[in-house]
Every structure is written in C-alpha cells, then in structure tokens.
Design a protein around this motif. Structure first.
Motif, PDB file in Angstrom:
ATOM      1  N   UNK A 145      35.248 -10.524 -12.888  1.00 58.15           N
ATOM      2  CA  UNK A 145      35.978  -9.493 -12.135  1.00 58.15           C
ATOM      3  C   UNK A 145      37.314  -9.153 -12.802  1.00 58.15           C
ATOM      4  N   UNK A 146      37.805 -10.065 -13.643  1.00 57.81           N
ATOM      5  CA  UNK A 146      39.127  -9.846 -14.250  1.00 57.81           C
ATOM      6  C   UNK A 146      39.043  -9.113 -15.584  1.00 57.81           C
ATOM      7  N   UNK A 159      45.352  -6.125  -9.124  1.00 54.91           N
ATOM      8  CA  UNK A 159      44.539  -5.279  -8.224  1.00 54.91           C
ATOM      9  C   UNK A 159      43.428  -6.120  -7.588  1.00 54.91           C
ATOM     10  N   UNK A 160      42.808  -6.999  -8.400  1.00 52.57           N
ATOM     11  CA  UNK A 160      41.730  -7.839  -7.864  1.00 52.57           C
ATOM     12  C   UNK A 160      42.288  -8.815  -6.822  1.00 52.57           C
ATOM     13  N   UNK A 161      43.421  -9.428  -7.110  1.00 54.02           N
ATOM     14  CA  UNK A 161      43.901 -10.547  -6.275  1.00 54.02           C
ATOM     15  C   UNK A 161      44.811 -10.138  -5.117  1.00 54.02           C
ATOM     16  N   UNK A 162      45.478  -8.988  -5.203  1.00 52.82           N
ATOM     17  CA  UNK A 162      46.446  -8.635  -4.142  1.00 52.82           C
ATOM     18  C   UNK A 162      45.738  -8.429  -2.808  1.00 52.82           C
ATOM     19  N   UNK A 163      46.428  -8.774  -1.728  1.00 51.32           N
ATOM     20  CA  UNK A 163      45.834  -8.594  -0.402  1.00 51.32           C
ATOM     21  C   UNK A 163      45.724  -7.097  -0.084  1.00 51.32           C
ATOM     22  N   UNK A 164      46.755  -6.341  -0.413  1.00 49.67           N
ATOM     23  CA  UNK A 164      46.746  -4.890  -0.218  1.00 49.67           C
ATOM     24  C   UNK A 164      47.330  -4.234  -1.468  1.00 49.67           C
ATOM     25  N   UNK A 165      46.919  -2.980  -1.715  1.00 46.50           N
ATOM     26  CA  UNK A 165      47.469  -2.232  -2.856  1.00 46.50           C
ATOM     27  C   UNK A 165      48.001  -0.913  -2.315  1.00 46.50           C
ATOM     28  N   UNK A 166      49.123  -0.507  -2.839  1.00 45.50           N
ATOM     29  CA  UNK A 166      49.605   0.838  -2.496  1.00 45.50           C
ATOM     30  C   UNK A 166      49.905   1.572  -3.790  1.00 45.50           C
ATOM     31  N   UNK A 167      49.902   2.895  -3.692  1.00 49.45           N
ATOM     32  CA  UNK A 167      50.462   3.677  -4.784  1.00 49.45           C
ATOM     33  C   UNK A 167      51.396   4.706  -4.175  1.00 49.45           C
ATOM     34  N   UNK A 185      40.612   1.506 -15.060  1.00 44.70           N
ATOM     35  CA  UNK A 185      40.724   0.804 -13.769  1.00 44.70           C
ATOM     36  C   UNK A 185      40.074   1.586 -12.629  1.00 44.70           C
ATOM     37  N   UNK A 186      39.540   2.806 -12.928  1.00 43.32           N
ATOM     38  CA  UNK A 186      39.120   3.666 -11.813  1.00 43.32           C
ATOM     39  C   UNK A 186      37.969   3.059 -11.016  1.00 43.32           C
ATOM     40  N   UNK A 187      37.025   2.379 -11.693  1.00 39.56           N
ATOM     41  CA  UNK A 187      35.898   1.821 -10.920  1.00 39.56           C
ATOM     42  C   UNK A 187      36.372   0.671 -10.035  1.00 39.56           C
ATOM     43  N   UNK A 188      37.245  -0.172 -10.584  1.00 35.78           N
ATOM     44  CA  UNK A 188      37.804  -1.261  -9.766  1.00 35.78           C
ATOM     45  C   UNK A 188      38.555  -0.675  -8.568  1.00 35.78           C
ATOM     46  N   UNK A 189      39.292   0.411  -8.817  1.00 30.51           N
ATOM     47  CA  UNK A 189      40.049   1.025  -7.712  1.00 30.51           C
ATOM     48  C   UNK A 189      39.107   1.630  -6.673  1.00 30.51           C
ATOM     49  N   UNK A 190      37.997   2.202  -7.140  1.00 31.96           N
ATOM     50  CA  UNK A 190      37.027   2.737  -6.170  1.00 31.96           C
ATOM     51  C   UNK A 190      36.503   1.608  -5.285  1.00 31.96           C
ATOM     52  N   UNK A 192      38.070  -1.010  -4.574  1.00 27.65           N
ATOM     53  CA  UNK A 192      39.191  -1.579  -3.802  1.00 27.65           C
ATOM     54  C   UNK A 192      39.759  -0.597  -2.786  1.00 27.65           C
ATOM     55  N   UNK A 193      39.067   0.528  -2.589  1.00 27.06           N
ATOM     56  CA  UNK A 193      39.616   1.577  -1.708  1.00 27.06           C
ATOM     57  C   UNK A 193      39.938   1.073  -0.314  1.00 27.06           C
ATOM     58  N   UNK A 194      39.179   0.041   0.148  1.00 26.91           N
ATOM     59  CA  UNK A 194      39.391  -0.479   1.502  1.00 26.91           C
ATOM     60  C   UNK A 194      40.806  -1.057   1.664  1.00 26.91           C
ATOM     61  N   UNK A 195      41.474  -1.385   0.529  1.00 30.24           N
ATOM     62  CA  UNK A 195      42.828  -1.951   0.656  1.00 30.24           C
ATOM     63  C   UNK A 195      43.871  -1.091  -0.073  1.00 30.24           C
TER      64      UNK A 195
END
Ligand code: ADP
Length: 434
Positions: A145-146, A159-167, A185-190, A192-195
């Motif tokens: 995953x990393x 991005x993988x480990x944070x509890x929440x992400x903001x931009x 990073x776009x696929x990982x961000x997709x 991670x959209x839930x956070x």
C-alpha cells in the motif's frame, strides 16, 4: 481541545510561501476560539537566535540536519524532514492531545507513528519521494500500500496512514482525483475519498489589514479608499515608476512552472505595450528564470516596469495596496492566498479558473478569470480588464466593493477543521510503528 500542528513553515518568521500563512492563521484562530494549540517546527537557527512572540506554544525541535541558513533547497531535504518527523513523533508520544495536524510531505510521516492525525495536502506537486531504506531506517514496515508508480514517498505514507485527510479548497479536492492534478497519487486518493475533505484556506485578516498594516504609507479600508490611491502614489514614487494608462498591474509569486511564469512574462509585455505599468515581485532559485525576466526588463523603460526577484515581505504588502489588478495565471492552484490578500486590499484578481482560485474569484463580480492555461486566454482576459478600467469605471468600483467586503477570514475555515477534529476524537486505536 488540545491541538498540535507540526509543519515546516510558520509565517512570518519561517515562511517561504502560503503554507506558512496557513499554519499561522489557523493556529491563531483556534487559540481565539479557546483551544490549546502547540506548533512544532524544526529549530531553524534564526528562530533560536530570535524567538518570535506568539499567541500559541511554539516548540522548536533541534536536529543537526537543520543547522543551515535556509528552510528548503538542499539535496537531502527529504531525509531532513523524515528525520524531523520521527523526532517530532517521539516528542509528541509522551504528551496528551486530541488531534495532531500534519502539513504536506514534510511532516506526513508522523501519521505512521501516532493515532488521531489529520494530514492537510497543500500541494500535491511535492511528494517527498524517497528511498525505501529511509523509511525502514525510521521504523516503517514497507508493504504494497505504501508503494506507487512514483516509488515510495512521504506523502503517500501520510495519505495511507492519516486518520483524515484535507486539502485546501473544495475544487482542488475534486481535481486531485484525476491524474492531471493528483499525478501518481490519484488512485490512492480515489480510494481514500471516504476520509478526504476540501476546506478553503482563510486569511489572517488582522495581519493582512490595510487599515493597520505598518508597511503602508497611508492606511485605508472599504469606506476610505482615497488612502489606497495615496499609498499608490507614494509607492510608485518609491519604486521610481510612473502610471499613465490602464489599471496598475502586479504579480506576487514564486516563479515556478505551477504559477505560469511564461504567462506572467506575456502579461508584462502586453501591459507595457498598452502603455501601462507593471510591478513584479517574484522569487526564484532558478538562474534561467531569473535571466529570462531580467532580459525582459531590459526591453522596457525602467519607470514603467518594476522587478524584484527575491522574497520581500514589506514590498509584498506595498504592492498589494498599490496595485489595481493582480494577475495569478496558475496552471494549478490548491487554494492560493494572493487572490484573497489582493481582494482584502481592494485589488482585483485576474486568475486562471482552477482550484481555490475557482472557489474564490467570480468573474464580473470580484475579479476576472480565464479557463485555458494558455497565453491567448490570459491576454484576452487582461484586455477585458483594461477595457473595463477604461470604459466602465462604475463596474470596476462595484467589483472592488465586492472584493473588499467578502469574508475570507479564518473563522469559517477553522470551524470546518474543528468539525473534522471532533470526528477524530472517536479514533482511539491505530496501527502504530513504535
Ligand atoms: P504558494 O504557497 O504556492 O507559494 P500562495 O498563493 O498560497 O502560493 O501563497 C503565497 C504567499 O507567499 C503569499 O502570502 C504571498 O504574498 C507570498 N509571496 C509569494 N512570493 C513572494 C515574494 N517574492 N516576496 C514576498 N512574499 C511572497
């Protein structure tokens, strides 16, 4: 709530760009709203020599890799900030806190060590790409995953480990889900959209206030705009400029590809050919960019083109006040602060419609916008601004009134962050390295 920010920058004492403004503005507003705030930075030598006085706790963590004159710009920047992050995680581990707020790749790694983290993505163009051995050396267990097509990066780990992400704006939060803006990073961000949340940056309206700004020759506000024009006359004189035609145009920016330096050069040329006056305050560490702008300067009279090609906080304040139009032709712009500062100083922004610029500048209401990131689109909008200035003074004044009275203070944005922070309090466990 007890909130700990860990960052590379803090304005104005350790500032390179907007990141420093955001950490300072948000921390200050959280204190105003009654929270217990600590900001942790590397112990940059100039801060140890002259510690700033601040409304929140500032902790400076010493590390040998930070015994240098600049904040960034070294070949080992990724190692420097990875080691700082590991050190900061150890420092925080012994404390009680509700939330740790991390900023960009510099401090993203902390999310791998500690629970209840929020990681803010200020600019995905900088990921902190690194050798996997560095991560292993710092106690991170590598797994699939990393790893992405960029290899390993501190930002991906965060991005993988944070509890929440903001931009930093709602539009950028959508843009980074595409490969044009989210890169590898776009696929990982997709996934991670839930956070992922898009929260528009605010502006420290005490610091950026033309009514109290100590750098301005004459103070002013929305109801006393004559002070702006008196300031304009003083500053033109100080810079040895004359202004005879059109709006007084300016740009204040880092001169990197993201910010459209080629479009800025084209706008300078057009402004001067129209008989106007231009002020450029641009910082660059690149000798070719510097030479290109100095060559452009040679072609025009010195009394109609001012160029300062390094960082100058005092001059920035004066130019925001003196200018009528600030151009921001960014190829991408996560949020952008210069358009917010410009509006606060009664200066209309002319921007490319992207990221936070799209969220804050409404064409015809408080500024001018163009869509395609090309010279033709930029220059025809600049022409539109010149025409509005010449033929529609009342429309210009009405737009200026909208710009001056908009509320881009931190109050609203801090409220949105607090909502995310409150959600974090329910996360009690996390996969922690140490
Ligand atoms: P970024 O963080 O990508 O550089 P932002 O628009 O978010 O862009 O923030 C830029 C900040 O840096 C603003 O406060 C702006 O006034 C300041 N700034 C940019 N270039 C200079 C410069 N050459 N001298 C002084 N301030 C600058």
């Amino acid at each position: 709530m007890r909130i700990i920010h860990v960052a590379a920058e803090l304005a104005p004492c350790a500032k390179v760009g907007g990141l420093g403004d955001v950490v300072q503005g948000l921390a200050h507003e959280l204190v105003r709203q009654g929270h217990d705030v600590e900001v942790i930075l590397p112990a940059y030598p100039h801060l140890i020599d002259k510690p700033p006085s601040l409304p929140f706790t500032l902790t400076l963590l010493p590390h040998p890799l930070f015994q240098r004159p600049h904040i960034y710009g070294y070949d080992d920047d990724v190692q420097r900030f990875a080691h700082f992050s590991s050190l900061a995680a150890k420092h925080i581990a012994s404390q009680s806190y509700d939330v740790i707020h991390l900023h960009d790749w510099h401090t993203a790694l902390i999310a791998a060590y500690l629970p209840r983290t929020i990681l803010t993505l200020h600019n995905l163009a900088y990921m902190g790409t690194c050798d996997p051995l560095l991560l292993q050396e710092l106690g991170i267990t590598l797994d699939s995953t990393l790893q992405g097509s960029e290899g390993y990066s501190l930002l991906r780990v965060g991005i993988v480990k944070a509890t929440q992400i903001t931009t930093v704006s709602p539009t950028y939060a959508c843009e980074i889900l595409t490969s044009d803006y989210g890169y590898s990073l776009c696929e990982l961000l997709q996934r991670s959209q839930y956070k992922l949340h898009g929260i528009l940056n605010g502006l420290d309206t005490d610091y950026w206030n033309p009514a109290t700004d100590p750098y301005l020759p004459v103070p002013y506000d929305a109801t006393h705009l004559d002070g702006k024009y008196q300031s304009q006359r003083h500053i033109l004189q100080e810079l040895g400029l004359i202004h005879e035609k059109g709006p007084l145009v300016a740009a204040i920016t880092r001169l990197v590809w993201q910010k459209g330096p080629d479009l800025i050069a084209a706008a300078i040329e057009k402004t001067l050919l129209e008989g106007g006056t231009f002020m450029l305050l641009g910082s660059t560490a690149d000798a070719v960019t510097e030479a290109t702008f100095y060559a452009l300067r040679e072609r025009f009279p010195t009394n109609r083109l001012h160029m300062t090609l390094h960082f100058d906080e005092a001059l920035a304040h004066k130019i925001y006040a003196a200018a009528d139009l600030l151009i921001i032709p960014s190829r991408f712009e996560p949020c952008g602060l210069t358009q917010l500062i410009a509006m606060r100083y009664g200066t209309l922004p002319l921007v490319r419609h992207t990221g936070g610029l799209a969220d804050t500048v409404q064409p015809g209401t408080n500024g001018f916008t163009f869509e395609a990131p090309d010279i033709h689109a930029c220059l025809s909008t600049l022409q539109e601004a010149f025409t509005t200035w010449d033929q529609a003074t009342t429309i210009w004044k009405e737009m200026q009134r909208h710009a001056l009275t908009a509320d881009y203070s931190w109050q609203r944005s801090a409220h949105a962050y607090l909502t995310v922070y409150s959600g974090l309090k329910t996360y009690l466990t996390h996969d922690i390295v140490h």
